[in-house]
Design a protein around this motif. Structure first.
Motif, mmCIF file in Angstrom:
data_model
loop_
_atom_site.group_PDB
_atom_site.id
_atom_site.type_symbol
_atom_site.label_atom_id
_atom_site.label_comp_id
_atom_site.label_asym_id
_atom_site.label_seq_id
_atom_site.Cartn_x
_atom_site.Cartn_y
_atom_site.Cartn_z
ATOM 1 N N ASN A 17 44.234 44.142 47.911
ATOM 2 C CA ASN A 17 44.693 42.759 48.150
ATOM 3 C C ASN A 17 43.622 41.780 47.704
ATOM 4 O O ASN A 17 42.596 42.196 47.138
ATOM 5 C CB ASN A 17 45.058 42.573 49.631
ATOM 6 N N ASP A 18 43.840 40.497 47.957
ATOM 7 C CA ASP A 18 42.766 39.520 47.717
ATOM 8 C C ASP A 18 42.385 38.770 48.984
ATOM 9 O O ASP A 18 41.470 37.961 48.970
ATOM 10 C CB ASP A 18 43.102 38.561 46.553
ATOM 11 N N ASP A 19 43.082 39.027 50.102
ATOM 12 C CA ASP A 19 42.771 38.324 51.346
ATOM 13 C C ASP A 19 41.684 39.045 52.149
ATOM 14 O O ASP A 19 41.237 38.524 53.172
ATOM 15 C CB ASP A 19 44.034 38.158 52.202
ATOM 16 N N GLY A 20 41.300 40.234 51.710
ATOM 17 C CA GLY A 20 40.202 40.943 52.346
ATOM 18 C C GLY A 20 40.647 42.113 53.205
ATOM 19 O O GLY A 20 41.813 42.217 53.606
ATOM 20 N N THR A 47 35.476 40.287 51.678
ATOM 21 C CA THR A 47 35.796 38.910 52.092
ATOM 22 C C THR A 47 36.954 38.380 51.257
ATOM 23 O O THR A 47 37.249 38.912 50.186
ATOM 24 C CB THR A 47 34.587 37.984 51.895
ATOM 25 N N GLU A 48 37.561 37.315 51.749
ATOM 26 C CA GLU A 48 38.733 36.764 51.056
ATOM 27 C C GLU A 48 38.391 36.352 49.623
ATOM 28 O O GLU A 48 37.374 35.698 49.378
ATOM 29 C CB GLU A 48 39.289 35.554 51.821
ATOM 30 N N GLN A 49 39.258 36.722 48.692
ATOM 31 C CA GLN A 49 39.058 36.464 47.263
ATOM 32 C C GLN A 49 40.239 35.716 46.659
ATOM 33 O O GLN A 49 40.471 35.813 45.455
ATOM 34 C CB GLN A 49 38.869 37.805 46.525
ATOM 35 N N SER A 50 41.003 34.988 47.492
ATOM 36 C CA SER A 50 42.141 34.232 46.968
ATOM 37 C C SER A 50 41.655 33.267 45.894
ATOM 38 O O SER A 50 40.630 32.601 46.066
ATOM 39 C CB SER A 50 42.817 33.455 48.093
ATOM 40 N N GLY A 51 42.379 33.209 44.781
ATOM 41 C CA GLY A 51 41.991 32.317 43.681
ATOM 42 C C GLY A 51 40.971 32.935 42.743
ATOM 43 O O GLY A 51 40.533 32.296 41.789
ATOM 44 N N VAL A 103 49.900 42.471 51.373
ATOM 45 C CA VAL A 103 50.835 41.388 51.107
ATOM 46 C C VAL A 103 50.065 40.081 51.210
ATOM 47 O O VAL A 103 49.406 39.835 52.242
ATOM 48 C CB VAL A 103 52.006 41.377 52.113
ATOM 49 N N ASN A 104 50.087 39.273 50.156
ATOM 50 C CA ASN A 104 49.309 38.041 50.188
ATOM 51 C C ASN A 104 49.850 37.042 51.207
ATOM 52 O O ASN A 104 51.064 36.924 51.387
ATOM 53 C CB ASN A 104 49.303 37.381 48.810
ATOM 54 N N ARG A 105 48.930 36.350 51.856
ATOM 55 C CA ARG A 105 49.296 35.263 52.773
ATOM 56 C C ARG A 105 49.535 34.026 51.921
ATOM 57 O O ARG A 105 48.600 33.323 51.554
ATOM 58 C CB ARG A 105 48.162 35.026 53.769
ATOM 59 N N GLY A 117 44.392 36.502 42.894
ATOM 60 C CA GLY A 117 43.694 37.783 42.968
ATOM 61 C C GLY A 117 44.650 38.907 43.322
ATOM 62 O O GLY A 117 44.424 40.067 42.946
ATOM 63 N N THR A 118 45.730 38.578 44.037
ATOM 64 C CA THR A 118 46.738 39.577 44.409
ATOM 65 C C THR A 118 47.416 40.126 43.152
ATOM 66 O O THR A 118 47.556 41.341 42.988
ATOM 67 C CB THR A 118 47.804 38.927 45.320
ATOM 68 N N VAL A 119 47.822 39.213 42.276
ATOM 69 C CA VAL A 119 48.462 39.637 41.019
ATOM 70 C C VAL A 119 47.430 40.335 40.124
ATOM 71 O O VAL A 119 47.736 41.335 39.480
ATOM 72 C CB VAL A 119 49.112 38.426 40.304
HETATM 73 MN MN MN Z 1 45.230 35.562 48.935
#
Ligand code: MN
Length: 260
Positions: A17-20, A47-51, A103-105, A117-119
């Motif tokens: 995922n990308d939310d950690g 750690t969160e990696q969104s974006g 599952v991304n938030r 980051g999820t994609v």
């Molecule tokens: Mn995310």
């Protein structure tokens, strides 16, 4: 070409995922994956990696931490996680048959897929020859995230979409609408939409009086063209979009050949 996967109970599944590593959406996806197969591995960012998009960490070393059996955290990006999983953890061993990201938030619709980051985790899986899916749950700021909507729909989508072969350059981007699962109007195969009109920038002063700029949400004047991911999710449908890693625009090639 990814051949059909008929017996998912024998599949090795990698979840990222990308939310950690501690994200609720990761646990939701892990639980669904364990319904499909007993051979589930999780490799996710510390750690969160969104974006973070499809960024790769190359200017510093990476640490791999074994959180528990078949569960690892990496102090890097989603791309780092998938790369380390496939080329290091599974080195000399059986490679995964499926990569599930999320599952991304929050949804990943339209041009979000280029920042997500999820994609990107699914892009990396696909580049390394693994059939990959990205899952994102839309939510409204200030309201609880309806994780059960994603939870109810992931399993049949993975089962059905894995039963057919598909192009080795293609990953599948799935978005769940912000409605309870009983209110979902259906599953629609969509194209990538477009809404970006510029991000909202907040300019403020820090406690020492120096200005700073913080990138906020995108503007709301979105356009929802029928048949797109944005349109489907806005109407309460699950959106399933095949995304190609070959970003060549073929008619553009002809146009350029005319003049070059
Ligand atoms: Mn995310």
């Amino acid at each position: 070409m990814f051949p059909p996967l008929h017996d998912l109970a024998k599949a090795r599944i990698l979840v990222s995922n990308d939310d950690g590593i501690d994200a609720t959406g990761l646990k939701v996806l892990e639980e669904v994956a364990k319904r499909l197969s007993p051979d589930v591995w999780v490799v996710a960012p510390e750690t969160e990696q969104s974006g973070a998009g499809h960024s790769l960490t190359i200017h510093r070393p990476l640490r791999l931490r074994e959180v528990s059996e078949r569960r690892y955290a990496v102090d890097g990006t989603p791309t780092d996680c998938v790369l380390l999983a496939i080329n290091h953890i599974f080195r000399g061993d059986r490679r995964p048959d499926l990569l599930l990201s999320g599952v991304n938030r929050g949804s990943n619709l339209g041009e979000d897929v280029t920042y997500s980051g999820t994609v990107a985790a699914a892009m990396e899986g696909c580049l390394l020859g693994v059939r990959s899916f990205a899952f994102s749950q839309e939510f409204t700021n200030g309201s609880p995230v309806k994780w059960s909507t994603a939870e109810h729909h992931i399993e049949p989508i993975v089962r059905r979409a894995s039963a057919v072969g598909w192009d080795g350059n293609v990953l599948v981007n799935v978005n769940f609408p912000d409605v309870i699962h009983q209110s979902v109007i259906g599953v629609e195969v969509t194209s990538q939409g477009k809404r970006k009109l510029g991000d909202h920038l907040e300019e403020r002063l820090d406690p020492r009086g120096r200005p700073y700029i913080w990138i906020g949400m995108q503007r709301d004047e979105d356009r929802y063209r029928p048949g797109t991911d944005l349109d489907a999710v806005s109407r309460g449908a699950v959106s399933v979009t095949p995304l190609s890693l070959d970003m060549t625009h073929h008619s553009g090639m002809a146009a350029l050949r005319e003049v070059l």
